[in-house]
Design a protein around this motif. Sequence first.
Motif, short mmCIF file in Angstrom:
data_model
loop_
_atom_site.label_atom_id
_atom_site.label_comp_id
_atom_site.label_asym_id
_atom_site.label_seq_id
_atom_site.Cartn_x
_atom_site.Cartn_y
_atom_site.Cartn_z
N ARG A 1 0.83 -1.21 0.00
CA ARG A 1 0.00 0.00 0.00
C ARG A 1 0.86 1.25 0.00
O ARG A 1 0.57 2.21 -0.72
N SER B 1 2.29 1.66 -3.40
CA SER B 1 1.26 2.12 -4.33
C SER B 1 0.94 3.59 -4.09
O SER B 1 0.83 4.37 -5.04
N ASN B 2 0.80 3.97 -2.82
CA ASN B 2 0.53 5.38 -2.50
C ASN B 2 1.68 6.26 -2.95
O ASN B 2 1.47 7.37 -3.44
N ASN C 1 3.66 5.68 -5.47
CA ASN C 1 3.59 5.80 -6.93
C ASN C 1 2.48 6.77 -7.34
O ASN C 1 2.65 7.56 -8.27
N VAL C 2 1.35 6.72 -6.64
CA VAL C 2 0.25 7.64 -6.95
C VAL C 2 0.68 9.08 -6.69
O VAL C 2 0.45 9.98 -7.51
N LEU C 3 1.33 9.30 -5.54
CA LEU C 3 1.77 10.66 -5.21
C LEU C 3 2.83 11.14 -6.21
O LEU C 3 2.84 12.31 -6.60
N TYR D 1 3.07 10.24 -9.36
CA TYR D 1 2.35 10.56 -10.59
C TYR D 1 1.66 11.91 -10.46
O TYR D 1 1.74 12.75 -11.37
N GLN D 2 0.98 12.14 -9.33
CA GLN D 2 0.28 13.41 -9.13
C GLN D 2 1.26 14.57 -9.10
O GLN D 2 0.97 15.64 -9.63
#
Length: 104
Positions: free
Chosen positions: A44, A47-48, A50-52, A54-55
């Motif tokens: 998690r 994944s978080n 990677n999301v951050l 990307y953002q």
Amino acid sequence: MSNMFTSRNPAGVAAGQSAAIFGVLAAGAVNAHMNGLAAIRQGRESSNSNVLRYQLNVAIDRAQQLCDVAVQQASEIEALKAENARLRAASATYLAAARRRSAA
């Protein structure tokens, strides 16, 4: 540990040995479960992350686009100011010529 075949209490020895075996198995199961939870938590977090990331990249790209637009608009404003100054000078020249013609 005594042998259940030679013990005076074979049921107690069997129960003790079974309890020891199940205790080891339970400890292994708890350890595996905790390792699984740690792996899920790590997944998690990854994944978080990677999301951050990307953002953040999207925000940086948008900021760069807005900066490019701002630079373009600033240069256009400077061109319009120069055009305005040129038109004011031409207008003043035409006004002075019109006044000279009307006075003559």
